[in-house]
Design a protein around this motif. Structure first.
Motif, PDB file in Angstrom:
ATOM      1  N   GLN A 118     -35.160 -13.011 -54.495  1.00  0.00           N
ATOM      2  CA  GLN A 118     -35.743 -14.073 -53.673  1.00  0.00           C
ATOM      3  C   GLN A 118     -35.090 -15.399 -54.062  1.00  0.00           C
ATOM      4  OE1 GLN A 118     -40.018 -14.189 -53.508  1.00  0.00           O
ATOM      5  NE2 GLN A 118     -39.971 -15.527 -51.724  1.00  0.00           N
ATOM      6  N   LYS A 119     -34.634 -16.136 -53.051  1.00  0.00           N
ATOM      7  CA  LYS A 119     -33.919 -17.386 -53.276  1.00  0.00           C
ATOM      8  C   LYS A 119     -34.639 -18.573 -52.656  1.00  0.00           C
ATOM      9  CE  LYS A 119     -30.104 -16.268 -55.410  1.00  0.00           C
ATOM     10  NZ  LYS A 119     -29.832 -16.832 -56.725  1.00  0.00           N
ATOM     11  N   GLY A 120     -35.925 -18.466 -52.513  1.00  0.00           N
ATOM     12  CA  GLY A 120     -36.712 -19.523 -51.886  1.00  0.00           C
ATOM     13  C   GLY A 120     -37.616 -18.897 -50.850  1.00  0.00           C
ATOM     14  N   GLU A 121     -38.420 -19.722 -50.244  1.00  0.00           N
ATOM     15  CA  GLU A 121     -39.381 -19.237 -49.255  1.00  0.00           C
ATOM     16  C   GLU A 121     -38.670 -18.551 -48.087  1.00  0.00           C
ATOM     17  OE1 GLU A 121     -42.938 -18.187 -47.880  1.00  0.00           O
ATOM     18  OE2 GLU A 121     -42.663 -19.311 -49.750  1.00  0.00           O
ATOM     19  N   GLY A 122     -38.890 -17.248 -47.938  1.00  0.00           N
ATOM     20  CA  GLY A 122     -38.342 -16.498 -46.822  1.00  0.00           C
ATOM     21  C   GLY A 122     -36.853 -16.202 -46.905  1.00  0.00           C
ATOM     22  N   ARG A 123     -36.232 -16.434 -48.063  1.00  0.00           N
ATOM     23  CA  ARG A 123     -34.793 -16.189 -48.248  1.00  0.00           C
ATOM     24  C   ARG A 123     -34.582 -15.163 -49.347  1.00  0.00           C
ATOM     25  NH1 ARG A 123     -32.971 -21.497 -50.093  1.00  0.00           N
ATOM     26  NH2 ARG A 123     -31.101 -20.360 -50.630  1.00  0.00           N
ATOM     27  N   TYR A 124     -33.777 -14.142 -49.031  1.00  0.00           N
ATOM     28  CA  TYR A 124     -33.498 -13.081 -49.988  1.00  0.00           C
ATOM     29  C   TYR A 124     -32.005 -12.793 -50.022  1.00  0.00           C
ATOM     30  CZ  TYR A 124     -38.495 -12.242 -49.926  1.00  0.00           C
ATOM     31  OH  TYR A 124     -39.863 -12.396 -50.024  1.00  0.00           O
ATOM     32  N   LEU A 125     -31.457 -12.746 -51.232  1.00  0.00           N
ATOM     33  CA  LEU A 125     -30.065 -12.373 -51.427  1.00  0.00           C
ATOM     34  C   LEU A 125     -30.021 -10.878 -51.732  1.00  0.00           C
ATOM     35  CD1 LEU A 125     -27.088 -13.210 -51.687  1.00  0.00           C
ATOM     36  CD2 LEU A 125     -27.527 -13.619 -54.125  1.00  0.00           C
ATOM     37  N   LEU A 126     -29.301 -10.132 -50.877  1.00  0.00           N
ATOM     38  CA  LEU A 126     -29.183  -8.690 -51.032  1.00  0.00           C
ATOM     39  C   LEU A 126     -27.811  -8.368 -51.595  1.00  0.00           C
ATOM     40  CD1 LEU A 126     -30.514  -7.573 -47.526  1.00  0.00           C
ATOM     41  CD2 LEU A 126     -31.810  -8.256 -49.560  1.00  0.00           C
ATOM     42  N   CYS A 127     -27.777  -7.461 -52.554  1.00  0.00           N
ATOM     43  CA  CYS A 127     -26.520  -6.955 -53.085  1.00  0.00           C
ATOM     44  C   CYS A 127     -26.497  -5.450 -52.832  1.00  0.00           C
ATOM     45  CB  CYS A 127     -26.378  -7.245 -54.573  1.00  0.00           C
ATOM     46  SG  CYS A 127     -24.864  -6.558 -55.295  1.00  0.00           S
ATOM     47  N   ASN A 128     -25.616  -5.030 -51.942  1.00  0.00           N
ATOM     48  CA  ASN A 128     -25.453  -3.614 -51.631  1.00  0.00           C
ATOM     49  C   ASN A 128     -24.200  -3.086 -52.309  1.00  0.00           C
ATOM     50  OD1 ASN A 128     -27.519  -2.738 -49.660  1.00  0.00           O
ATOM     51  ND2 ASN A 128     -26.664  -4.372 -48.415  1.00  0.00           N
ATOM     52  N   GLU A 129     -24.332  -1.976 -53.012  1.00  0.00           N
ATOM     53  CA  GLU A 129     -23.150  -1.265 -53.474  1.00  0.00           C
ATOM     54  C   GLU A 129     -22.718  -0.358 -52.330  1.00  0.00           C
ATOM     55  OE1 GLU A 129     -22.308   0.656 -57.554  1.00  0.00           O
ATOM     56  OE2 GLU A 129     -23.000   2.279 -56.244  1.00  0.00           O
ATOM     57  N   VAL A 130     -21.526  -0.594 -51.819  1.00  0.00           N
ATOM     58  CA  VAL A 130     -21.021   0.135 -50.668  1.00  0.00           C
ATOM     59  C   VAL A 130     -19.827   0.980 -51.115  1.00  0.00           C
ATOM     60  CG1 VAL A 130     -20.123  -0.025 -48.317  1.00  0.00           C
ATOM     61  CG2 VAL A 130     -21.719  -1.768 -49.162  1.00  0.00           C
ATOM     62  N   THR A 131     -19.955   2.273 -50.920  1.00  0.00           N
ATOM     63  CA  THR A 131     -18.860   3.189 -51.213  1.00  0.00           C
ATOM     64  C   THR A 131     -18.346   3.725 -49.891  1.00  0.00           C
ATOM     65  OG1 THR A 131     -19.890   3.805 -53.312  1.00  0.00           O
ATOM     66  CG2 THR A 131     -18.188   5.286 -52.452  1.00  0.00           C
ATOM     67  N   ILE A 132     -17.091   3.396 -49.581  1.00  0.00           N
ATOM     68  CA  ILE A 132     -16.486   3.892 -48.347  1.00  0.00           C
ATOM     69  C   ILE A 132     -15.730   5.165 -48.700  1.00  0.00           C
ATOM     70  CG2 ILE A 132     -14.926   3.423 -46.433  1.00  0.00           C
ATOM     71  CD1 ILE A 132     -15.730   0.487 -46.671  1.00  0.00           C
ATOM     72  N   GLU A 133     -16.297   6.280 -48.236  1.00  0.00           N
ATOM     73  CA  GLU A 133     -15.762   7.594 -48.556  1.00  0.00           C
ATOM     74  C   GLU A 133     -14.654   7.959 -47.573  1.00  0.00           C
ATOM     75  OE1 GLU A 133     -19.338   9.904 -48.255  1.00  0.00           O
ATOM     76  OE2 GLU A 133     -20.087   9.195 -50.189  1.00  0.00           O
ATOM     77  N   LEU A 134     -13.653   8.657 -48.081  1.00  0.00           N
ATOM     78  CA  LEU A 134     -12.515   9.125 -47.298  1.00  0.00           C
ATOM     79  C   LEU A 134     -12.624  10.634 -47.184  1.00  0.00           C
ATOM     80  CD1 LEU A 134      -9.710   8.622 -46.003  1.00  0.00           C
ATOM     81  CD2 LEU A 134      -8.759   8.708 -48.329  1.00  0.00           C
ATOM     82  N   VAL A 143     -14.762   0.710 -52.972  1.00  0.00           N
ATOM     83  CA  VAL A 143     -16.087   0.464 -53.539  1.00  0.00           C
ATOM     84  C   VAL A 143     -16.243  -1.049 -53.630  1.00  0.00           C
ATOM     85  CG1 VAL A 143     -17.622   0.761 -55.520  1.00  0.00           C
ATOM     86  CG2 VAL A 143     -16.081   2.619 -54.856  1.00  0.00           C
ATOM     87  N   ALA A 144     -17.327  -1.565 -53.057  1.00  0.00           N
ATOM     88  CA  ALA A 144     -17.542  -3.015 -53.029  1.00  0.00           C
ATOM     89  C   ALA A 144     -19.008  -3.334 -53.256  1.00  0.00           C
ATOM     90  CB  ALA A 144     -17.092  -3.585 -51.688  1.00  0.00           C
ATOM     91  N   GLU A 145     -19.250  -4.482 -53.858  1.00  0.00           N
ATOM     92  CA  GLU A 145     -20.593  -5.049 -53.924  1.00  0.00           C
ATOM     93  C   GLU A 145     -20.652  -6.135 -52.868  1.00  0.00           C
ATOM     94  OE1 GLU A 145     -22.127  -6.422 -57.646  1.00  0.00           O
ATOM     95  OE2 GLU A 145     -22.054  -4.410 -58.521  1.00  0.00           O
ATOM     96  N   SER A 146     -21.336  -5.842 -51.786  1.00  0.00           N
ATOM     97  CA  SER A 146     -21.424  -6.728 -50.637  1.00  0.00           C
ATOM     98  C   SER A 146     -22.714  -7.535 -50.706  1.00  0.00           C
ATOM     99  CB  SER A 146     -21.383  -5.879 -49.360  1.00  0.00           C
ATOM    100  OG  SER A 146     -21.523  -6.675 -48.224  1.00  0.00           O
ATOM    101  N   LEU A 147     -22.603  -8.836 -50.510  1.00  0.00           N
ATOM    102  CA  LEU A 147     -23.755  -9.731 -50.586  1.00  0.00           C
ATOM    103  C   LEU A 147     -24.132 -10.231 -49.192  1.00  0.00           C
ATOM    104  CD1 LEU A 147     -22.563 -11.929 -53.586  1.00  0.00           C
ATOM    105  CD2 LEU A 147     -24.098  -9.947 -53.665  1.00  0.00           C
ATOM    106  N   GLY A 148     -25.428 -10.298 -48.951  1.00  0.00           N
ATOM    107  CA  GLY A 148     -25.926 -10.847 -47.700  1.00  0.00           C
ATOM    108  C   GLY A 148     -27.198 -11.621 -47.948  1.00  0.00           C
ATOM    109  N   MET A 149     -27.352 -12.736 -47.251  1.00  0.00           N
ATOM    110  CA  MET A 149     -28.575 -13.528 -47.328  1.00  0.00           C
ATOM    111  C   MET A 149     -29.372 -13.254 -46.047  1.00  0.00           C
ATOM    112  SD  MET A 149     -30.266 -15.832 -49.181  1.00  0.00           S
ATOM    113  CE  MET A 149     -29.064 -16.715 -50.178  1.00  0.00           C
ATOM    114  N   VAL A 150     -30.636 -12.868 -46.194  1.00  0.00           N
ATOM    115  CA  VAL A 150     -31.484 -12.705 -45.034  1.00  0.00           C
ATOM    116  C   VAL A 150     -32.575 -13.758 -45.046  1.00  0.00           C
ATOM    117  CG1 VAL A 150     -31.011 -10.248 -44.666  1.00  0.00           C
ATOM    118  CG2 VAL A 150     -32.888 -10.908 -46.157  1.00  0.00           C
ATOM    119  N   LEU A 151     -32.873 -14.269 -43.847  1.00  0.00           N
ATOM    120  CA  LEU A 151     -33.857 -15.329 -43.687  1.00  0.00           C
ATOM    121  C   LEU A 151     -34.985 -14.823 -42.803  1.00  0.00           C
ATOM    122  CD1 LEU A 151     -31.178 -18.010 -42.829  1.00  0.00           C
ATOM    123  CD2 LEU A 151     -32.206 -17.655 -45.065  1.00  0.00           C
ATOM    124  N   PHE A 152     -36.190 -14.828 -43.329  1.00  0.00           N
ATOM    125  CA  PHE A 152     -37.370 -14.403 -42.579  1.00  0.00           C
ATOM    126  C   PHE A 152     -38.056 -15.595 -41.965  1.00  0.00           C
ATOM    127  CE2 PHE A 152     -36.802 -10.792 -45.370  1.00  0.00           C
ATOM    128  CZ  PHE A 152     -37.134  -9.712 -44.579  1.00  0.00           C
TER     129      PHE A 152
END
Length: 152
Positions: A118-134, A143-152
């Motif tokens: 949680q990064k403040g009221e209604g704000r969340y920083l998400l860290c997804n471990e993404v594995t792109i399989e071949l 393999v990446a750690e992808s970050l996204g901020m979601v605002l509610f």
């Protein structure tokens, strides 16, 4: 597809696998379009004849950044969060390209919600471990750690 219904439910997914996307074909046409969009016309990607003769990979391969750029599409196949006003790409903590993706190969993504902060009221920083399989490879393409901020 997983639908997360609230910030509280979102936090409950921390440390858990969210799902796996569908397989996606990486065609030579897609590689060429990516080269046009980015200006990266390195021969190992776009010169099929030369890549077939000279490349140590045995033929043309996708750009690493093309593989990485599929993360938002794969995320939309795996999960959605209800009530979000905006979702913003926040960057990456890290990224490794572990196996080349030959033209015509299929890839898919596996997402794990590594953290929800949680990064403040209604704000969340998400860290997804993404594995792109071949498909057919013991090693993932990326393999990446992808970050996204979601605002509610």
């Amino acid at each position: 597809m997983l639908t997360i219904k609230s910030p509280e439910e979102l936090q409950s997914w921390e440390g858990k696998e969210l799902g796996v996307s569908e397989w996606e074909i990486i065609s030579q046409e897609r590689i060429n379009q990516f080269a046009e969009a980015t200006g990266d016309h390195q021969w190992i990607h776009v010169d099929v004849e030369r890549a077939n003769k000279e490349s140590p990979m045995g033929g043309p391969i996708a750009h690493g950044y093309l593989t990485l750029s599929l993360i938002p599409m794969f995320k939309d196949q795996i999960y959605a969060i209800e009530g979000v006003k905006a979702g913003i790409n926040y960057g990456l903590n890290g990224c490794r390209f572990l196996a080349p993706v030959p033209a015509g190969a299929r890839v898919r993504a596996r997402f794990v919600m590594k953290s929800v902060t949680q990064k403040g009221e209604g704000r969340y920083l998400l860290c997804n471990e993404v594995t792109i399989e071949l498909e057919g490879s013991d090693k993932p393409a990326c393999v990446a750690e992808s970050l996204g901020m979601v605002l509610f």
